[in-house]
Design a protein around this motif. Structure first.
Motif, PDB file in Angstrom:
ATOM      1  N   THR A  87     -12.247  -4.306  11.937  1.00 20.59           N
ATOM      2  CA  THR A  87     -12.769  -3.079  11.356  1.00 20.59           C
ATOM      3  C   THR A  87     -14.292  -3.091  11.296  1.00 20.59           C
ATOM      4  O   THR A  87     -14.918  -4.146  11.188  1.00 20.59           O
TER       5      THR A  87
ATOM      6  N   ILE B 122      -4.021 -10.412   7.342  1.00 20.27           N
ATOM      7  CA  ILE B 122      -4.923  -9.276   7.223  1.00 20.27           C
ATOM      8  C   ILE B 122      -6.259  -9.575   7.905  1.00 20.27           C
ATOM      9  O   ILE B 122      -6.894  -8.666   8.463  1.00 20.27           O
TER      10      ILE B 122
ATOM     11  N   LEU C 183     -13.481  -1.739   3.173  1.00 18.95           N
ATOM     12  CA  LEU C 183     -12.471  -2.746   2.867  1.00 18.95           C
ATOM     13  C   LEU C 183     -13.233  -3.958   2.348  1.00 18.95           C
ATOM     14  O   LEU C 183     -13.862  -4.684   3.113  1.00 18.95           O
TER      15      LEU C 183
ATOM     16  N   VAL D 294      -6.795  -6.853  10.729  1.00 16.47           N
ATOM     17  CA  VAL D 294      -7.671  -5.760  10.297  1.00 16.47           C
ATOM     18  C   VAL D 294      -9.110  -6.207  10.067  1.00 16.47           C
ATOM     19  O   VAL D 294     -10.043  -5.660  10.669  1.00 16.47           O
TER      20      VAL D 294
ATOM     21  N   ALA E 287       0.826  -1.205   0.000  1.00 10.76           N
ATOM     22  CA  ALA E 287       0.000   0.000   0.000  1.00 10.76           C
ATOM     23  C   ALA E 287       0.865   1.262   0.000  1.00 10.76           C
ATOM     24  O   ALA E 287       0.538   2.250  -0.677  1.00 10.76           O
TER      25      ALA E 287
ATOM     26  N   GLU F 281      -6.820   1.884   8.756  1.00 15.39           N
ATOM     27  CA  GLU F 281      -7.365   0.818   9.595  1.00 15.39           C
ATOM     28  C   GLU F 281      -6.246   0.038  10.289  1.00 15.39           C
ATOM     29  O   GLU F 281      -6.366  -0.349  11.449  1.00 15.39           O
TER      30      GLU F 281
ATOM     31  N   PHE G 229      -9.559  -2.239  -1.874  1.00 17.55           N
ATOM     32  CA  PHE G 229      -9.738  -1.070  -1.012  1.00 17.55           C
ATOM     33  C   PHE G 229      -8.769   0.019  -1.431  1.00 17.55           C
ATOM     34  O   PHE G 229      -7.797  -0.225  -2.155  1.00 17.55           O
TER      35      PHE G 229
ATOM     36  N   ARG H  50      -6.956   3.900   2.951  1.00 19.54           N
ATOM     37  CA  ARG H  50      -7.907   3.395   3.942  1.00 19.54           C
ATOM     38  C   ARG H  50      -7.344   2.160   4.649  1.00 19.54           C
ATOM     39  O   ARG H  50      -7.529   2.000   5.864  1.00 19.54           O
ATOM     40  N   TYR H  51      -6.643   1.301   3.935  1.00 21.03           N
ATOM     41  CA  TYR H  51      -6.064   0.137   4.602  1.00 21.03           C
ATOM     42  C   TYR H  51      -5.049   0.577   5.649  1.00 21.03           C
ATOM     43  O   TYR H  51      -5.036   0.063   6.780  1.00 21.03           O
TER      44      TYR H  51
END
Length: 470
Positions: A256, A248, A139, A252, A96, A207, A199, A203-204
């Protein structure tokens, strides 16, 4: 901008003896002429608005990844090298960060490199359906509509509809018992957890910073302190090693409040075992998938795979897996193929090498095949690509003879540089500085005979190397 992020750091131990540490399943042609990695990259790059991918790979596989992308005409990819394996959450974090460096509004499509998708059109439509919610900040994961009660996958329970195609995630469920899996399939509310996501990159990271701040800090430090090595981004080893080892899902998605799912039927398989490959493969009228030189009599529901120049004959066996390579053979009940990892663990604990290296070992300059070995000698067949060269090196414990069988070799031995044509040979004394180069336009093939007190691959001192290994 849609940036595919291809995660290719897996080891694929359940597909031993084909998949091994130095050549894992994502870089193998298991279903079709292209490797799983190449199929994933091609499928992603053909999506509307997609640009060359970001790839997160193990350091040992950097040249495999780069070469396989070149083979299918993908240029301009970013390849990030993991110094140690830290699961998917940190890998996606550095991906990312790279995506945001390319575009501040990057939309990230996260794809494991070793998955098979039989219906690329349905997959592309699912990505298009996921875009609006992903752009809005969700996400989004892709849930595979189950066609059987599968105990080897996690499940996702769909919640309220966010739009006509996307649902809020109510729950992530661990791999269930078979009776529970059947209930999930019958309910129509559950999908398999595919491990694919869409996503915004920012934003990833937001989070991840909220739910796993130490992981984000380690990933950011590893990325900011990375070194450029040829065409690769080499993450800082000490910083990346500080990242918690977590997926992940755990780091996350299960925490989330913005998880969403798009259900899709696209002929998906994670090829996580020989049974999974049998499920996805084409079969004959008796339910057999046969590859290579195979004779199967009175055999049903089986997967039999032979390597080159090796006949396998199977008689009166049902629901088995038989896989052979030049140095190992696996025979198992098909429903026990998830336990192949136990064989790999045993080989590791016994100090053997069959879990690690194939007999044919690929290098950035070409490959070598260990034909024969005994006390104080070893014979290899070496293939060097046109224009490629091995490092300038020496050995403390062995001498070598080189015999050219195809092409022309340029040989450096201490202060001498000379050419060898087909059927010519040379001797490289112990301790000499030497290098092999292919100056031609065709592959160079030679036979190398090693002799000495120790013949291990770690007896190499490199003085100069075009691939940055010196």
């Amino acid at each position: 901008m849609l940036i595919p992020l291809i995660l290719s750091g897996g080891s694929g131990t359940r597909l031993w003896p084909i998949s091994r540490r130095n050549l894992p399943k994502q870089f193998l042609s298991l279903a079709g002429s292209e490797t799983l990695f190449q199929q994933t990259a091609r499928r992603a790059i053909e999506l509307p608005g997609a640009v060359p991918p970001v790839v997160v790979a193990a350091d040992d596989h950097r040249f495999l990844a780069a070469e396989q992308l070149q083979e299918i005409g993908i240029v301009g990819a970013s390849i990030l090298l993991e110094p140690v394996a830290r699961n998917t959450a940190p890998a996606i974090a550095v991906g990312a960060l790279q995506a945001l460096k390319l575009n501040a509004e990057a939309l990230l499509l996260v794809l494991p490199a070793d998955h098979l998708i039989g219906n690329a059109q349905n997959f592309a439509e699912a990505v298009a359906k996921a875009r609006p919610q992903a752009l809005a900040g969700s996400l989004v994961t892709f849930g595979i509509r189950p066609n059987r009660p599968e105990t080897g996958f996690g499940y996702i329970r769909r919640g309220e509809a966010l739009d006509s195609s996307t649902f809020r995630v109510d729950e992530f469920v661990e791999k269930p018992a078979e009776a529970v899996a059947q209930q999930y399939v019958d309910s129509g509310q559950y999908d398999w957890n595919s491990g694919m996501f869409l996503f915004r990159a920012d934003r990833y990271l937001e989070e991840l910073g909220e739910h796993a701040p130490a992981m984000l800090a380690a990933a950011r430090a590893a990325f900011e302190q990375a070194n450029i090595d040829l065409d690769f981004v080499r993450l800082d080893a000490d910083s990346f090693a500080m990242a918690p080892n977590d997926s992940i899902d755990y780091a996350v998605m299960e925490k989330t409040a913005h998880a969403a799912v798009v259900p899709v039927s696209c002929g998906w398989s994670d090829i996580g075992s020989w049974d999974a490959l049998w499920q996805a493969a084409e079969k004959d009228a008796l339910g057999n998938h046969l590859e290579g030189d195979v004779v199967a009599l009175d055999t049903r529901g089986s997967l039999v795979r032979s390597h080159d120049r090796h006949l396998i004959a199977v008689i009166g066996l049902d629901d088995v897996v038989v896989v052979t390579t030049p140095d190992a053979t696996l025979v198992a009940r098909r429903n026990a193929s998830q336990d192949v990892k136990k064989i790999v663990d045993y080989l590791k604990s016994a100090g053997r090498t069959e879990h690690d290296l194939h007999r044919v070992v690929h290098r950035p300059w070409g490959s070598y095949d260990s034909l024969e070995a005994g006390d104080r000698f070893q014979v290899k067949r070496i293939v060097v690509k046109p224009g490629a060269a091995l490092s300038l090196q020496m050995h403390h414990h062995r001498a070598e003879h080189w015999i050219v069988v195809k092409g022309v070799a340029e040989v450096t031995c201490d202060d001498k540089v000379f050419l060898l044509a087909e059927n010519q040979s040379t001797y490289l004394p112990l301790g000499s500085r030497h290098r092999l180069r292919n100056p031609g336009k065709m592959p160079l093939e030679l036979i190398e005979v090693q002799s000495g007190s120790y013949l291990g691959e770690d007896d190499i001192v490199r003085f100069d190397d075009v691939y940055g290994r010196a």
